[in-house]
Design an enzyme around this catalytic site. Structure first.
Site, PDB file in Angstrom:
ATOM      1  N   LYS A 186     -50.128  24.687   4.041  1.00  0.00           N
ATOM      2  CA  LYS A 186     -51.093  23.614   4.463  1.00  0.00           C
ATOM      3  C   LYS A 186     -51.457  23.728   5.762  1.00  0.00           C
ATOM      4  O   LYS A 186     -51.027  24.599   6.496  1.00  0.00           O
ATOM      5  CB  LYS A 186     -49.981  22.313   4.207  1.00  0.00           C
ATOM      6  CG  LYS A 186     -49.710  21.758   2.741  1.00  0.00           C
ATOM      7  CD  LYS A 186     -50.719  21.901   1.729  1.00  0.00           C
ATOM      8  CE  LYS A 186     -50.529  21.020   0.732  1.00  0.00           C
ATOM      9  NZ  LYS A 186     -49.724  21.783  -0.474  1.00  0.00           N
TER      10      LYS A 186
HETATM   11  C1  LIG Z   1     -49.112  20.517  -1.520  1.00  0.00           C
HETATM   12  C2  LIG Z   1     -49.507  19.264  -2.147  1.00  0.00           C
HETATM   13  C3  LIG Z   1     -48.473  18.239  -2.581  1.00  0.00           C
HETATM   14  C4  LIG Z   1     -47.039  18.605  -2.483  1.00  0.00           C
HETATM   15  O1  LIG Z   1     -46.583  18.810  -1.235  1.00  0.00           O
HETATM   16  P1  LIG Z   1     -45.245  19.659  -0.999  1.00  0.00           P
HETATM   17  O2  LIG Z   1     -44.995  19.491   0.299  1.00  0.00           O
HETATM   18  O3  LIG Z   1     -45.522  21.057  -1.477  1.00  0.00           O
HETATM   19  O4  LIG Z   1     -44.321  19.014  -2.026  1.00  0.00           O
HETATM   20  C5  LIG Z   1     -48.997  17.176  -3.061  1.00  0.00           C
HETATM   21  N1  LIG Z   1     -50.461  16.853  -3.394  1.00  0.00           N
HETATM   22  C6  LIG Z   1     -51.126  17.989  -3.157  1.00  0.00           C
HETATM   23  C7  LIG Z   1     -52.704  17.463  -3.174  1.00  0.00           C
HETATM   24  C8  LIG Z   1     -50.847  19.043  -2.517  1.00  0.00           C
HETATM   25  O5  LIG Z   1     -51.767  20.077  -2.403  1.00  0.00           O
END
Ligand SMILES: *Cc1c(COP(=O)(O)O)cnc(C)c1O
Length: 403
Positions: A186
């Site tokens: 992210k």
């Molecule tokens: C990455 C992501 C999540 C979940 O996040 P994690 O930290 O990997 O559990 C939820 N929604 C979206 C749109 C994402 O891209």
């Protein structure tokens, strides 16, 4: 795209503050921790950065959704509306509350189509989750107006849009709650981690206790104090090491992640603009884009595939989300098949063992038409001249191939 590209001395220093005390847990240990509360301080700084009243750190973006849905009171018998282009985590969390996910079309913002949202609201709808996919906003003001008309809370899945805004207001602050992910890929990362922001103090107090097994945080908001419990909880606590990394990453978000990405995105966009017939994703507020992705459309699916073939042969393939099995409704084979480990068939079947929901891959034709024409490049924080030249040359070859 990811904050891991810029790990450096700042992250190390923050981590060493924690290791120097030896306290990895976010609560208690008052004597040993020498005033070091990294997770609490990350929450306060993240809330202030977003312009939100409160922030609750948790273990992931998925558990952030779970915690937010829970404090909004969502559960079995309810429906939650989200969009058919998102990461699977959005609807995994909905199912985990016992509610049933309902999917809308996306439009050329690549996010929830408000007109389709309106059609999918029923008396069972208890929450609406627009997702700000790939760093740019959903039509959140229209979505919020529709939701308000029906008295339904909006939860913004802002996992992919940390630092992004619409008309000067940070994404995640339009609805009742906004959730973020700090997983490994992210915009800013703590390895694993998540955050929920809200302006509603009561919601925040519930989150604070729920993610800490229901411990009483009443006397000491955001931290422990009393011994009673008001409701059952679970454990989604963030560790001090994650809070430490989060503080360092947050300090770099605008200047060392988003600013270089904007510059790199502009350079990549200039190259991609040479494709005949290309158009770009509708970004409602280019100034507020966090610039993690460059999304563009070709006139039709056949041309998009042909272009991507040439780009791939020349070392610069784009993501073709139409075939992506993690982000696009008709490709979620386990959702469509109702595959689950529960012997009863839950959550696809109810407690009585009867199938309560069936997902048809063909119900989002507008999204299919859009996704078929879509190609996407991730925008790196660090883009070398050599890589940009490689992309430009691949684009020129693709342009020649479709002339
Ligand atoms: C990455 C992501 C999540 C979940 O996040 P994690 O930290 O990997 O559990 C939820 N929604 C979206 C749109 C994402 O891209």
């Amino acid at each position: 795209m990811p904050g891991f590209e810029i790990f450096g001395a700042e992250e190390k220093k923050e981590i060493m503050d924690v290791l120097d005390t030896g306290v990895l847990f976010r609560y208690e240990f008052a004597e040993q921790r020498k005033g070091v509360y990294k997770v609490r301080s990350f929450e306060e700084k993240f809330a202030a950065y977003c312009g939100a009243g409160h922030a609750q750190a948790v273990t992931s973006g998925t558990t952030a959704l779970k915690v937010a849905l829970t404090v909004l009171g969502v559960g079995p018998g309810d429906e939650v509306i989200t969009q058919g282009f998102t990461f699977v985590a959005t609807w995994e969390a909905i199912f985990d509350t016992g509610a049933v996910p309902v999917f809308t079309e996306v439009d050329e913002t690549l996010n929830m189509d408000p007109a389709d949202l309106e059609k999918k609201i029923t008396p069972k709808t208890k929450c609406i989750i627009p997702v700000h996919m790939m760093g740019a906003p959903a039509r959140i003001e229209e979505i919020k107006a529709i939701a308000d008309k029906h008295g339904i809370p909006v939860l913004e899945d802002t996992a992919q849009a940390a630092g992004a805004s619409l008309n000067g207001k940070k994404l995640g602050t339009f609805g009742a709650c906004g959730t973020f992910s700090f997983d490994a890929v992210k915009t800013m990362t703590t390895g694993e981690g998540g955050m929920v922001i809200t302006d509603d103090e009561q919601l925040w107090r519930k989150m604070s206790e729920f993610q800490d097994h229901g411990h009483d945080h009443a006397q000491n908001p955001g931290g422990r104090g009393g011994e009673g419990r008001s409701f059952i909880g679970l454990n989604f606590r963030m560790m001090e090491l994650q809070g430490a990394i989060g503080l360092a990453q947050l300090a770099k978000l605008d200047s060392e992640i988003i600013a270089p990405q904007k510059k790199n995105k502009a350079a990549m966009k200039a190259a991609v603009a040479k494709l005949p017939g290309v158009t770009f994703r509708e970004v409602l507020d280019p100034a507020g884009d966090n610039a993690t992705f460059l999304a563009f459309f070709l006139p039709d699916a056949a041309t998009a595939q042909k272009v991507n073939g040439v780009l791939g042969e020349n070392g610069a393939g784009a993501v073709y989300f139409a075939v992506n099995t993690w982000h696009y409704y008709p490709k979620w084979e386990h959702l469509l098949a109702g595959s689950t480990l529960a012997a009863s068939g839950w959550p696809f079947s109810g407690p009585d063992g009867k199938r309560r929901v069936v997902y048809d891959p063909n119900v989002l034709p507008q999204s299919a038409a859009i996704m078929g024409r879509l190609l996407v490049y991730q925008v790196p924080v660090k883009l070398t001249d050599a890589r940009l030249a490689q992309i430009s040359s691949a684009i020129e070859k693709a342009a020649a191939a479709i002339l």
